[in-house]
Design a protein around this motif. Structure first.
Motif, PDB file in Angstrom:
ATOM      1  N   SER A 177      50.778  -2.088  63.768  1.00  0.00           N
ATOM      2  CA  SER A 177      51.544  -2.679  62.671  1.00  0.00           C
ATOM      3  C   SER A 177      51.745  -1.692  61.529  1.00  0.00           C
ATOM      4  CB  SER A 177      50.841  -3.942  62.159  1.00  0.00           C
ATOM      5  OG  SER A 177      49.540  -3.636  61.684  1.00  0.00           O
ATOM      6  N   ILE A 178      50.858  -0.710  61.435  1.00  0.00           N
ATOM      7  CA  ILE A 178      50.978   0.284  60.364  1.00  0.00           C
ATOM      8  C   ILE A 178      52.241   1.129  60.511  1.00  0.00           C
ATOM      9  CG2 ILE A 178      49.699   2.139  61.535  1.00  0.00           C
ATOM     10  CD1 ILE A 178      48.368   2.690  58.788  1.00  0.00           C
ATOM     11  N   LEU A 179      52.799   1.163  61.715  1.00  0.00           N
ATOM     12  CA  LEU A 179      54.015   1.939  61.931  1.00  0.00           C
ATOM     13  C   LEU A 179      55.198   1.362  61.165  1.00  0.00           C
ATOM     14  CD1 LEU A 179      53.834   2.661  65.775  1.00  0.00           C
ATOM     15  CD2 LEU A 179      52.977   4.033  63.902  1.00  0.00           C
ATOM     16  N   ASN A 180      55.104   0.098  60.804  1.00  0.00           N
ATOM     17  CA  ASN A 180      56.194  -0.551  60.083  1.00  0.00           C
ATOM     18  C   ASN A 180      55.973  -0.558  58.575  1.00  0.00           C
ATOM     19  OD1 ASN A 180      57.399  -1.209  62.580  1.00  0.00           O
ATOM     20  ND2 ASN A 180      56.084  -3.009  62.757  1.00  0.00           N
ATOM     21  N   ALA A 181      54.860   0.059  58.131  1.00  0.00           N
ATOM     22  CA  ALA A 181      54.552   0.087  56.695  1.00  0.00           C
ATOM     23  C   ALA A 181      55.504   1.013  55.951  1.00  0.00           C
ATOM     24  CB  ALA A 181      53.101   0.520  56.481  1.00  0.00           C
ATOM     25  N   GLN A 182      55.693   0.723  54.676  1.00  0.00           N
ATOM     26  CA  GLN A 182      56.531   1.559  53.810  1.00  0.00           C
ATOM     27  C   GLN A 182      55.614   2.418  52.943  1.00  0.00           C
ATOM     28  OE1 GLN A 182      59.892   1.505  54.077  1.00  0.00           O
ATOM     29  NE2 GLN A 182      59.663  -0.020  55.701  1.00  0.00           N
ATOM     30  N   PHE A 183      55.871   3.728  52.924  1.00  0.00           N
ATOM     31  CA  PHE A 183      55.045   4.657  52.160  1.00  0.00           C
ATOM     32  C   PHE A 183      55.857   5.244  51.004  1.00  0.00           C
ATOM     33  CE2 PHE A 183      53.197   4.463  56.357  1.00  0.00           C
ATOM     34  CZ  PHE A 183      51.828   4.491  56.138  1.00  0.00           C
ATOM     35  N   ILE A 184      55.211   5.371  49.848  1.00  0.00           N
ATOM     36  CA  ILE A 184      55.877   6.008  48.711  1.00  0.00           C
ATOM     37  C   ILE A 184      56.134   7.474  49.019  1.00  0.00           C
ATOM     38  CG2 ILE A 184      55.640   6.629  46.269  1.00  0.00           C
ATOM     39  CD1 ILE A 184      53.918   4.146  45.916  1.00  0.00           C
TER      40      ILE A 184
ATOM     41  N   LYS B   8      48.928  15.413  59.835  1.00  0.00           N
ATOM     42  CA  LYS B   8      47.538  15.130  60.237  1.00  0.00           C
ATOM     43  C   LYS B   8      47.222  13.652  60.061  1.00  0.00           C
ATOM     44  CE  LYS B   8      42.731  16.330  59.174  1.00  0.00           C
ATOM     45  NZ  LYS B   8      41.840  17.149  58.309  1.00  0.00           N
ATOM     46  N   ASP B   9      47.607  13.097  58.892  1.00  0.00           N
ATOM     47  CA  ASP B   9      47.365  11.675  58.636  1.00  0.00           C
ATOM     48  C   ASP B   9      48.186  10.798  59.580  1.00  0.00           C
ATOM     49  OD1 ASP B   9      45.565  12.223  56.635  1.00  0.00           O
ATOM     50  OD2 ASP B   9      47.018  12.032  55.012  1.00  0.00           O
ATOM     51  N   ALA B  10      49.405  11.238  59.869  1.00  0.00           N
ATOM     52  CA  ALA B  10      50.272  10.476  60.765  1.00  0.00           C
ATOM     53  C   ALA B  10      49.643  10.371  62.158  1.00  0.00           C
ATOM     54  CB  ALA B  10      51.647  11.126  60.855  1.00  0.00           C
TER      55      ALA B  10
ATOM     56  N   SER C  93      46.506  10.699  62.870  1.00  0.00           N
ATOM     57  CA  SER C  93      45.276   9.910  62.756  1.00  0.00           C
ATOM     58  C   SER C  93      45.584   8.417  62.765  1.00  0.00           C
ATOM     59  CB  SER C  93      44.544  10.297  61.462  1.00  0.00           C
ATOM     60  OG  SER C  93      43.374   9.522  61.305  1.00  0.00           O
ATOM     61  N   MET C  94      46.634   8.001  62.050  1.00  0.00           N
ATOM     62  CA  MET C  94      47.001   6.575  62.012  1.00  0.00           C
ATOM     63  C   MET C  94      47.603   6.118  63.335  1.00  0.00           C
ATOM     64  SD  MET C  94      48.497   5.976  58.143  1.00  0.00           S
ATOM     65  CE  MET C  94      49.613   7.395  58.116  1.00  0.00           C
ATOM     66  N   LEU C  95      48.202   7.046  64.050  1.00  0.00           N
ATOM     67  CA  LEU C  95      48.839   6.714  65.322  1.00  0.00           C
ATOM     68  C   LEU C  95      47.828   6.515  66.449  1.00  0.00           C
ATOM     69  CD1 LEU C  95      51.593   6.315  66.668  1.00  0.00           C
ATOM     70  CD2 LEU C  95      51.703   8.790  67.034  1.00  0.00           C
ATOM     71  N   LYS C  96      46.679   7.173  66.348  1.00  0.00           N
ATOM     72  CA  LYS C  96      45.693   7.143  67.434  1.00  0.00           C
ATOM     73  C   LYS C  96      45.235   5.730  67.814  1.00  0.00           C
ATOM     74  CE  LYS C  96      41.374   9.179  69.062  1.00  0.00           C
ATOM     75  NZ  LYS C  96      40.857   7.904  69.580  1.00  0.00           N
ATOM     76  N   PRO C  97      44.786   4.879  66.847  1.00  0.00           N
ATOM     77  CA  PRO C  97      44.355   3.518  67.240  1.00  0.00           C
ATOM     78  C   PRO C  97      45.481   2.726  67.900  1.00  0.00           C
ATOM     79  CG  PRO C  97      43.653   4.028  65.004  1.00  0.00           C
ATOM     80  CD  PRO C  97      44.606   5.102  65.397  1.00  0.00           C
ATOM     81  N   CYS C  98      46.698   2.962  67.448  1.00  0.00           N
ATOM     82  CA  CYS C  98      47.854   2.284  68.042  1.00  0.00           C
ATOM     83  C   CYS C  98      48.002   2.676  69.514  1.00  0.00           C
ATOM     84  CB  CYS C  98      49.109   2.641  67.258  1.00  0.00           C
ATOM     85  SG  CYS C  98      50.664   2.151  68.053  1.00  0.00           S
ATOM     86  N   LEU C  99      47.949   3.970  69.777  1.00  0.00           N
ATOM     87  CA  LEU C  99      48.120   4.440  71.157  1.00  0.00           C
ATOM     88  C   LEU C  99      46.942   4.047  72.040  1.00  0.00           C
ATOM     89  CD1 LEU C  99      49.717   7.968  70.598  1.00  0.00           C
ATOM     90  CD2 LEU C  99      50.835   5.772  71.033  1.00  0.00           C
ATOM     91  N   ASP C 100      45.752   3.961  71.446  1.00  0.00           N
ATOM     92  CA  ASP C 100      44.589   3.489  72.212  1.00  0.00           C
ATOM     93  C   ASP C 100      44.826   2.048  72.671  1.00  0.00           C
ATOM     94  OD1 ASP C 100      43.319   5.888  71.874  1.00  0.00           O
ATOM     95  OD2 ASP C 100      41.981   5.209  70.268  1.00  0.00           O
TER      96      ASP C 100
ATOM     97  N   PHE D  76      44.790  22.733  65.858  1.00  0.00           N
ATOM     98  CA  PHE D  76      45.352  23.417  64.692  1.00  0.00           C
ATOM     99  C   PHE D  76      46.529  22.654  64.083  1.00  0.00           C
ATOM    100  CE2 PHE D  76      43.985  27.801  66.571  1.00  0.00           C
ATOM    101  CZ  PHE D  76      42.658  27.501  66.289  1.00  0.00           C
ATOM    102  N   ALA D  77      47.108  21.742  64.842  1.00  0.00           N
ATOM    103  CA  ALA D  77      48.312  21.043  64.390  1.00  0.00           C
ATOM    104  C   ALA D  77      48.036  20.222  63.135  1.00  0.00           C
ATOM    105  CB  ALA D  77      48.844  20.137  65.495  1.00  0.00           C
ATOM    106  N   GLY D  78      48.927  20.331  62.160  1.00  0.00           N
ATOM    107  CA  GLY D  78      48.835  19.540  60.955  1.00  0.00           C
ATOM    108  C   GLY D  78      47.858  20.068  59.920  1.00  0.00           C
TER     109      GLY D  78
END
Length: 262
Positions: free
Chosen positions: A70-77, A83-85, A87-94, A169-171
């Motif tokens: 659901s975080i993929l649909n969040a709006q960010f300022i 790196k953060d992207a 990290s947030m994507l990992k639980p979703c893909l799991d 090394f990415a990010g």
């Protein structure tokens, strides 16, 4: 009593007509029954509902079925760092992985940290890749503002690590120098000096002490400290494979050393 021939003929004709009429009536009744039965069969057939799949790869949004996505649909300022992207994507893909027979699904930064590639391991998991691809299409092929693609790679023939396609090394800003082009090859001292800030951040990311030193063969060794951190080695191996097992023009390898007793 005697009957004339004409009378007998008339009676015979009337009898024949009666049999014929009866036969006609029976045929009509039979036809009506057949017609009624046939009509009933069609009606009953119409009541049979053919089940249709509730989802397909064209309309299904697998990310909407996983709470962690659901975080993929969040709006960010501000756009998250790569790196953060990741990290947030990992639980979703799991979560997506669990819904697809525990298919190994990972994400890494590509195009110098400007895009995201979601990798599904194993050609048998093509269907999982298509589900991810469909979910990305519904988001204009973007994740956290980064262009995103889904691909499938054949799994390694041996006991493959889920980090085969990872890039430690990415990010990481301090690691950009690793992929820089130099007119002249840096000295070993300079190479190790440029690697230190990068590996300090990698250590934090992997939660394991990682540093670089000159190898006996004149190359560079990326050392992981502590035998309990053996799981980090496949991540670093994959990171080096992406760079043809070279860093700053020197052969590079990942090794593990027992922690220094204290």
């Amino acid at each position: 009593m005697k009957f004339s021939a004409k009378a007998i003929t008339a009676v015979t004709f009337i009898a024949a007509m009666g049999v014929s009429a009866a036969a006609a009536t029976m045929e009509e009744q039979s036809a009506e029954q057949f017609k009624s039965f046939n009509s009933m069969s069609v009606t009953e057939s119409a009541k049979i509902v053919t089940p249709t799949p509730s989802y397909n790869t064209l309309t299904r949004d697998i990310f909407r079925e996983v709470d962690a996505c659901s975080i993929l649909n969040a709006q960010f300022i501000m756009q998250p760092t790569i790196k953060d992207a990741l990290s947030m994507l990992k639980p979703c893909l799991d979560g997506v992985s669990k819904m697809n027979g525990n298919a190994q699904i990972t994400a890494s930064a590509v195009n110098n940290g400007k895009a995201i590639e979601i990798v599904v391991l194993g050609e048998k998991n093509e269907a999982a890749k298509e589900l991810v691809r469909g979910a990305l299409a519904k988001r204009n092929n973007q994740v956290f503002g980064y262009p995103a693609t889904a691909v499938v790679h054949a799994a390694e023939p041996h006991a493959a690590s889920r980090f085969v396609y990872a890039d430690a090394f990415a990010g990481i800003q301090a690691c950009i120098v690793v992929d820089a082009k130099f007119i002249m090859q840096p000295t070993m001292k300079d190479a190790l000096g440029m690697l230190k800030p990068c590996l300090d951040e990698v250590s934090k990311s992997l939660n394991a002490p990682v540093f670089a030193e000159q190898a006996p063969n004149g190359g560079i060794e990326i050392v992981v400290l502590g035998s309990k951190n053996e799981a980090v080695i496949p991540v670093l191996n994959s990171t080096l494979i992406k760079r043809n097992n070279q860093l700053f023009g020197y052969p590079a390898a990942a090794v593990i050393h027992a922690a220094v007793p204290h």
